[in-house]
Design a protein around this motif. Structure first.
Motif, mmCIF file in Angstrom:
data_model
loop_
_atom_site.group_PDB
_atom_site.id
_atom_site.type_symbol
_atom_site.label_atom_id
_atom_site.label_comp_id
_atom_site.label_asym_id
_atom_site.label_seq_id
_atom_site.Cartn_x
_atom_site.Cartn_y
_atom_site.Cartn_z
ATOM 1 N N ALA A 1 0.822 -1.204 0.000
ATOM 2 C CA ALA A 1 0.000 0.000 0.000
ATOM 3 C C ALA A 1 0.857 1.254 0.000
ATOM 4 O O ALA A 1 1.979 1.272 0.498
ATOM 5 N N ALA A 2 0.279 2.302 -0.576
ATOM 6 C CA ALA A 2 0.891 3.623 -0.577
ATOM 7 C C ALA A 2 -0.174 4.642 -0.183
ATOM 8 O O ALA A 2 -1.330 4.526 -0.583
ATOM 9 N N VAL A 3 0.220 5.624 0.599
ATOM 10 C CA VAL A 3 -0.657 6.721 0.975
ATOM 11 C C VAL A 3 -0.078 7.994 0.377
ATOM 12 O O VAL A 3 1.125 8.255 0.502
ATOM 13 N N VAL A 4 -0.937 8.759 -0.294
ATOM 14 C CA VAL A 4 -0.531 10.024 -0.894
ATOM 15 C C VAL A 4 -1.455 11.111 -0.365
ATOM 16 O O VAL A 4 -2.674 11.044 -0.570
ATOM 17 N N THR A 5 -0.907 12.108 0.322
ATOM 18 C CA THR A 5 -1.729 13.236 0.755
ATOM 19 C C THR A 5 -1.743 14.277 -0.362
ATOM 20 O O THR A 5 -0.840 14.335 -1.190
ATOM 21 N N GLY A 6 -2.782 15.076 -0.384
ATOM 22 C CA GLY A 6 -2.917 16.055 -1.457
ATOM 23 C C GLY A 6 -3.151 15.394 -2.795
ATOM 24 O O GLY A 6 -2.658 15.838 -3.827
ATOM 25 N N ALA A 7 -3.924 14.314 -2.802
ATOM 26 C CA ALA A 7 -4.065 13.456 -3.981
ATOM 27 C C ALA A 7 -5.188 13.864 -4.931
ATOM 28 O O ALA A 7 -5.442 13.170 -5.897
ATOM 29 N N PHE B 1 -4.019 4.803 -1.453
ATOM 30 C CA PHE B 1 -4.987 5.523 -0.645
ATOM 31 C C PHE B 1 -4.651 7.004 -0.765
ATOM 32 O O PHE B 1 -3.683 7.477 -0.192
ATOM 33 N N GLY B 2 -5.448 7.698 -1.570
ATOM 34 C CA GLY B 2 -5.258 9.129 -1.756
ATOM 35 C C GLY B 2 -6.065 9.878 -0.721
ATOM 36 O O GLY B 2 -7.235 9.591 -0.507
ATOM 37 N N ILE B 3 -5.427 10.825 -0.080
ATOM 38 C CA ILE B 3 -6.086 11.611 0.958
ATOM 39 C C ILE B 3 -6.074 13.073 0.538
ATOM 40 O O ILE B 3 -5.040 13.602 0.127
ATOM 41 N N ALA B 4 -7.236 13.705 0.625
ATOM 42 C CA ALA B 4 -7.357 15.128 0.306
ATOM 43 C C ALA B 4 -8.634 15.667 0.946
ATOM 44 O O ALA B 4 -9.511 14.894 1.339
ATOM 45 N N ARG B 5 -8.717 16.980 1.033
ATOM 46 C CA ARG B 5 -9.912 17.595 1.617
ATOM 47 C C ARG B 5 -11.137 17.436 0.730
ATOM 48 O O ARG B 5 -12.258 17.360 1.217
ATOM 49 N N ASP B 6 -10.925 17.390 -0.604
ATOM 50 C CA ASP B 6 -12.068 17.410 -1.516
ATOM 51 C C ASP B 6 -11.712 16.695 -2.817
ATOM 52 O O ASP B 6 -10.762 17.073 -3.493
ATOM 53 N N SER C 1 -5.359 16.579 -6.907
ATOM 54 C CA SER C 1 -4.980 17.363 -8.084
ATOM 55 C C SER C 1 -3.459 17.404 -8.227
ATOM 56 O O SER C 1 -2.730 16.957 -7.346
ATOM 57 N N GLY C 2 -3.026 17.915 -9.354
ATOM 58 C CA GLY C 2 -1.616 18.188 -9.587
ATOM 59 C C GLY C 2 -0.695 17.007 -9.358
ATOM 60 O O GLY C 2 -0.961 15.878 -9.787
ATOM 61 N N ILE C 3 0.389 17.270 -8.671
ATOM 62 C CA ILE C 3 1.425 16.264 -8.429
ATOM 63 C C ILE C 3 0.874 15.078 -7.643
ATOM 64 O O ILE C 3 1.178 13.929 -7.949
ATOM 65 N N GLY C 4 0.056 15.330 -6.632
ATOM 66 C CA GLY C 4 -0.496 14.240 -5.829
ATOM 67 C C GLY C 4 -1.358 13.285 -6.627
ATOM 68 O O GLY C 4 -1.282 12.068 -6.456
ATOM 69 N N LEU C 5 -2.157 13.812 -7.535
ATOM 70 C CA LEU C 5 -2.998 12.976 -8.398
ATOM 71 C C LEU C 5 -2.120 12.181 -9.358
ATOM 72 O O LEU C 5 -2.321 10.974 -9.546
ATOM 73 N N ALA C 6 -1.116 12.826 -9.929
ATOM 74 C CA ALA C 6 -0.200 12.136 -10.856
ATOM 75 C C ALA C 6 0.578 11.031 -10.140
ATOM 76 O O ALA C 6 0.743 9.930 -10.679
ATOM 77 N N ILE C 7 1.033 11.293 -8.937
ATOM 78 C CA ILE C 7 1.755 10.278 -8.158
ATOM 79 C C ILE C 7 0.836 9.095 -7.859
ATOM 80 O O ILE C 7 1.240 7.939 -7.979
ATOM 81 N N SER C 8 -0.390 9.381 -7.468
ATOM 82 C CA SER C 8 -1.357 8.314 -7.164
ATOM 83 C C SER C 8 -1.574 7.418 -8.369
ATOM 84 O O SER C 8 -1.553 6.186 -8.264
ATOM 85 N N ARG C 9 -1.764 8.028 -9.534
ATOM 86 C CA ARG C 9 -1.960 7.253 -10.763
ATOM 87 C C ARG C 9 -0.728 6.412 -11.092
ATOM 88 O O ARG C 9 -0.854 5.253 -11.505
#
Length: 127
Positions: free
Chosen positions: A4-10, A30-35, A12-20
Motif C-alpha cells: 500500500a501507498a498513501v498520498v496526501t494532497g491526492a 490511498f489518496g487523501i485530500a480535503r475534496d 490534483s496536480g502532483i499528488g494525483l499524478a503520483i497516485s496514478r
C-alpha cells in the motif's frame, strides 16, 4: 495483500499524478485530500476525504489503512503556500499554513514511521 501507498494532497496536480503512477506500478493507493469533487470517480485508487490538519482524524485513518494493508510508501504532498505579503499576514493565516505544512506532515510521518519500523521497511517522501 498488495503493498500500500498513501498520498496526501491526492486530488490534483502532483499528488494525483503520483497516485496514478503508483496504481500503474501495482500499489494499493490511498489518496487523501480535503475534496475529491473534481476527480473522476473512475480513478483506480481509494479516495479518502480528510484534512490532514485534523490530527485525530488523520491518525485514525492511517491506523485503519495500516491495520488492513502493508504500508510501504507515504508521500506527504499536501501543502499550501501563500503569496500574502508579510505585512498582511495574520496569525490565523500563519497557523493554517503551519498546521498543514508542518504539523500535518509530522503527524502523518510519525504514525507511518511507527508502523514502518515494526515491519522493518517503508519509505516516507516529503514532496
Amino acid at each position: 495483500m498488495k503493498k500500500a501507498a498513501v498520498v496526501t494532497g491526492a486530488s490534483s496536480g502532483i499528488g494525483l499524478a503520483i497516485s496514478r503512477m503508483l496504481v500503474k506500478n501495482g500499489y494499493e493507493v490511498f489518496g487523501i485530500a480535503r475534496d475529491f469533487s473534481k476527480v473522476h470517480k473512475e480513478e483506480q485508487f481509494n479516495m479518502i476525504e480528510c484534512d490532514i490538519k485534523d490530527t485525530e482524524k488523520i491518525t485514525q485513518i492511517l491506523k485503519k489503512i495500516m491495520s488492513e494493508n502493508e504500508l510501504y510508501i507515504l508521500i506527504n504532498n499536501a501543502g499550501m503556500s501563500e503569496s500574502t505579503p508579510l505585512s498582511a499576514y495574520t496569525e490565523e493565516l500563519y497557523d493554517k499554513v503551519i498546521d498543514l505544512n508542518v504539523k500535518g506532515v509530522f503527524t502523518c510521518s510519525k504514525v507511518a514511521a511507527d508502523y514502518m519500523e515494526k515491519q522493518h521497511s517503508g519509505v516516507i517522501i516529503n514532496a
